[in-house]
Design a protein around this motif. Structure first.
Motif, PDB file in Angstrom:
ATOM      1  N   ASP A 156      79.201  28.081  92.999  1.00  0.00           N
ATOM      2  CA  ASP A 156      78.034  29.075  92.872  1.00  0.00           C
ATOM      3  C   ASP A 156      76.876  28.941  93.721  1.00  0.00           C
ATOM      4  OD1 ASP A 156      76.135  27.237  91.761  1.00  0.00           O
ATOM      5  OD2 ASP A 156      76.538  28.059  89.948  1.00  0.00           O
ATOM      6  N   ARG A 197      81.568  26.789  89.301  1.00  0.00           N
ATOM      7  CA  ARG A 197      81.658  27.969  88.642  1.00  0.00           C
ATOM      8  C   ARG A 197      82.377  27.747  87.635  1.00  0.00           C
ATOM      9  NH1 ARG A 197      84.435  32.455  91.820  1.00  0.00           N
ATOM     10  NH2 ARG A 197      83.655  33.774  89.997  1.00  0.00           N
ATOM     11  N   GLU A 228      86.397  32.224  85.350  1.00  0.00           N
ATOM     12  CA  GLU A 228      85.898  33.326  86.347  1.00  0.00           C
ATOM     13  C   GLU A 228      86.772  32.830  87.658  1.00  0.00           C
ATOM     14  OE1 GLU A 228      81.927  32.988  87.031  1.00  0.00           O
ATOM     15  OE2 GLU A 228      81.404  33.703  84.973  1.00  0.00           O
TER      16      GLU A 228
END
Length: 211
Positions: free
Chosen positions: A131, A137, A141
């Motif tokens: 991120d 992350r 996702e």
């Protein structure tokens, strides 16, 4: 099939029948909006199958397996339940999804090495593994983003090569998910969640003790 699904869920006593009616319709609408062909199922029957399949999870039939797979593949039990419910409908076994997910986490780690094959693969897909704060992350996702990106590649050879770079050998068995960019997998998972059919870790642990 739709009526039987509603009856079974009503008898199970955990989901209001009115909510089921709207939710079952919602699953079909989501898939239609995404342009998905239901491959032998009407929209209503496909959604009903989601509900019927979730009953097995609700009864604790898969509780032990879910907890075990969660520990082995480092995937949350909530996501695994969604995958389990959707697996038959997208024609990909849940263990295949789990193994692909496990490989993905390793690929994410190796992607931090400059000029590594993993780094190149994610860059070509336009998927970030970290991120804006430089932290990894959530792997769920990244999994969804990678599947979506692969689904947008029209050249089959190129798509297969990139899928293999990210998911390893499991990529060969992910066609049922990659072909539509993961739209069906997510729609069925979300529908199971909307119906209140995704159990917490504490509930799964309690069912394991009973079984």
């Amino acid at each position: 099939q739709l009526d039987r699904a509603k009856k079974k869920l009503h008898e199970f006593g955990n989901v209001p029948i009115q909510k089921i009616s709207h939710a079952l319709k919602g699953a079909g609408d989501k898939l239609t909006a995404a342009g998905q062909a239901m491959s032998g199922f009407s929209r209503a029957c496909a959604a009903a199958t989601v509900a019927i399949g979730a009953l097995a999870v609700k009864s604790g039939l898969w509780a032990d397996d879910l907890n075990t797979m969660s520990k082995v593949y480092h995937i949350g039990t909530a996501e695994l339940q969604k995958y389990s419910i959707a697996a038959d409908l997208v024609d990909v076994e849940v263990e295949t999804i789990a193994k692909a997910h496990q490989k993905l986490t390793k690929t994410m780690s190796s992607a931090t090495k400059k000029n590594s094959e993993s780094a190149k693969a994610f860059k070509k897909l336009g998927v970030n593994v970290k991120d804006s704060n430089g932290e990894f992350r959530d792997s769920d996702e990244v999994f969804n983003d990678a599947i979506k990106a692969l689904g947008g590649i029209e050249n089959e050879t190129e798509r297969d090569q990139k899928a293999y770079a990210v998911f390893g050998k499991s990529a060969d068995q992910l066609a049922g998910i990659i072909d539509d960019g993961g739209e069906a997998l997510q729609a069925y998972g979300e529908q199971a969640e909307d119906l209140g059919l995704i159990m917490s870790g504490d509930t799964l642990d309690a069912l394991n003790e009973v079984n």
